[in-house]
Write a protein that holds these residues in place. Sequence first.
Motif, short mmCIF file in Angstrom:
data_model
loop_
_atom_site.label_atom_id
_atom_site.label_comp_id
_atom_site.label_asym_id
_atom_site.label_seq_id
_atom_site.Cartn_x
_atom_site.Cartn_y
_atom_site.Cartn_z
N ASP A 257 0.88 -1.16 0.00
CA ASP A 257 0.00 0.00 0.00
C ASP A 257 0.92 1.21 0.00
OD1 ASP A 257 -2.13 1.69 0.00
OD2 ASP A 257 -3.07 0.89 1.80
N THR A 258 0.39 2.35 -0.32
CA THR A 258 1.23 3.54 -0.47
C THR A 258 0.45 4.76 -0.03
OG1 THR A 258 2.79 4.55 -2.03
CG2 THR A 258 0.59 4.05 -2.88
N GLU A 264 4.96 2.74 -3.59
CA GLU A 264 4.50 2.22 -4.88
C GLU A 264 5.66 2.18 -5.90
OE1 GLU A 264 1.35 4.61 -6.45
OE2 GLU A 264 1.22 3.47 -8.29
N ASP A 285 -1.65 -3.79 -5.49
CA ASP A 285 -1.99 -2.75 -4.52
C ASP A 285 -3.13 -3.34 -3.67
OD1 ASP A 285 -3.11 -0.59 -3.19
OD2 ASP A 285 -2.75 0.80 -4.84
N LYS A 287 -5.21 -2.09 -1.89
CA LYS A 287 -6.46 -1.31 -1.88
C LYS A 287 -7.39 -1.73 -3.00
CE LYS A 287 -4.61 2.86 -2.13
NZ LYS A 287 -3.19 2.50 -2.10
N SER A 308 5.03 -1.40 3.07
CA SER A 308 4.12 -0.47 3.74
C SER A 308 4.87 0.78 4.14
CB SER A 308 3.54 -1.12 5.00
OG SER A 308 2.79 -0.17 5.73
N THR A 318 -4.28 -1.58 5.98
CA THR A 318 -4.56 -2.51 4.88
C THR A 318 -3.50 -3.61 4.80
OG1 THR A 318 -3.39 -0.90 3.53
CG2 THR A 318 -5.78 -0.93 3.32
N ILE A 319 -2.24 -3.23 5.04
CA ILE A 319 -1.17 -4.22 4.99
C ILE A 319 -1.23 -5.10 6.25
CG2 ILE A 319 1.36 -4.47 5.10
CD1 ILE A 319 0.41 -3.93 2.29
#
Length: 391
Positions: A257-258, A264, A285, A287, A308, A318-319
């Motif tokens: 995730d970024t 990214e 990704d 997301k 992450s 999310t990670i």
Amino acid sequence: MNNCKAVKIAENIYWVGAVDWSLRNFHGYKTHRGTTYNAYLILDEKITLIDTVKDTFKDELISRISSVINPAKIEIIVSSHVEPDHSSSLPATAEIAPAAEIITSSPNGLKGLTGRYGKLNYKPVKAGDSISIGKRTLQFVPTPMLHWPDSMVTYCPEEKILFSNDAFGEHLATSMRFDDENDLKIILDEAKKYYANILMPFGKQAQNALKTLGGLEIEMIATGHGVIWRKNIPAILDAYKEWSSGEVKERAVVVFDTMWHSTEIIARTIAESFAKRGIPAAYYDVKTTPLADIATDIFQSKYLAVGSPTIHNGIMPTIAEFLCYIKGLQPVNHKAFAFGSYGWGGQSIGMVEDELKAAGFDICLEKIRIAHVPTKEQLDEITEKILSAEF
Ligand code: FEO
């Protein structure tokens, strides 16, 4: 008023389950193609029902049974598995057929069904037990932890049919019931996704079950989800042999995730560096891709890189969710490393590495930590590290 019809699968044996076309989430597993809850009716001296369906479809079950026989005549119900997608119509079915014995595995099926539905007319069975229902025999084969402690399959030697419940199935809604009436590639893709997300932690149990079932002559596998196998039985058995072996391939998966694109950019460089080394790499990704799809790709890929950024001194939620999910699947024979960008603390990258170790991954590359925005030199250094690493 339902007017659902049973589908004949052999002489006096019918599919009486339900197709859940709209299901997109099976306790967190994103089911892009829906599913089915398969139940089977055997018309013999003792009318027998093998499994029920998710309770939201109980009227369909009763309607399909009623299309061939009065459901009150059912004398035997085999409950292969306590999980409610197969058992939650038991109370409704038992109400219509109050004299029916409910066959369940001992002790875990009995405990589970009693815990969920209270006292019903249970008949616990153990390994080696069988019953005659008239012209046919039903042999019960416990398959513990495939994928619950209570799981059991049923073999009918006269028909050479294995009623396999969750094993060999897939989440796939179809209008046609048999493997040879559908696209085999889609079926096997979905079966692999099912294996990766439901059975991956139980490879040893799957291998034991394959050994036990290996001695049986099987002409049909009537699964609990998806299609019924009759033409491509060797394909699904071979697939299960391969999947349960823990064999991994020279392939990498990059998950990230970024916040502001720095992680990214690192992720993309890692994926391209693996490719430059001749190792195909996928790039996700979190997301935008469901966890079940990512887990399916990780399942047979030898390498995993997880990135992450640092947020609130920790990992992106999310990670963290992804790492929690993958840890539960207990992948074996995989190698991994962590990466990420940060503004000041940079704690997330070490935390990701710790979680990867805790999930059973061998750490194969020193974690990559880059402050702010990666420079061209830093990205070239990442590529060099991946190209020269002794994986
Ligand atoms: Fe299809 Fe474990 O239930």
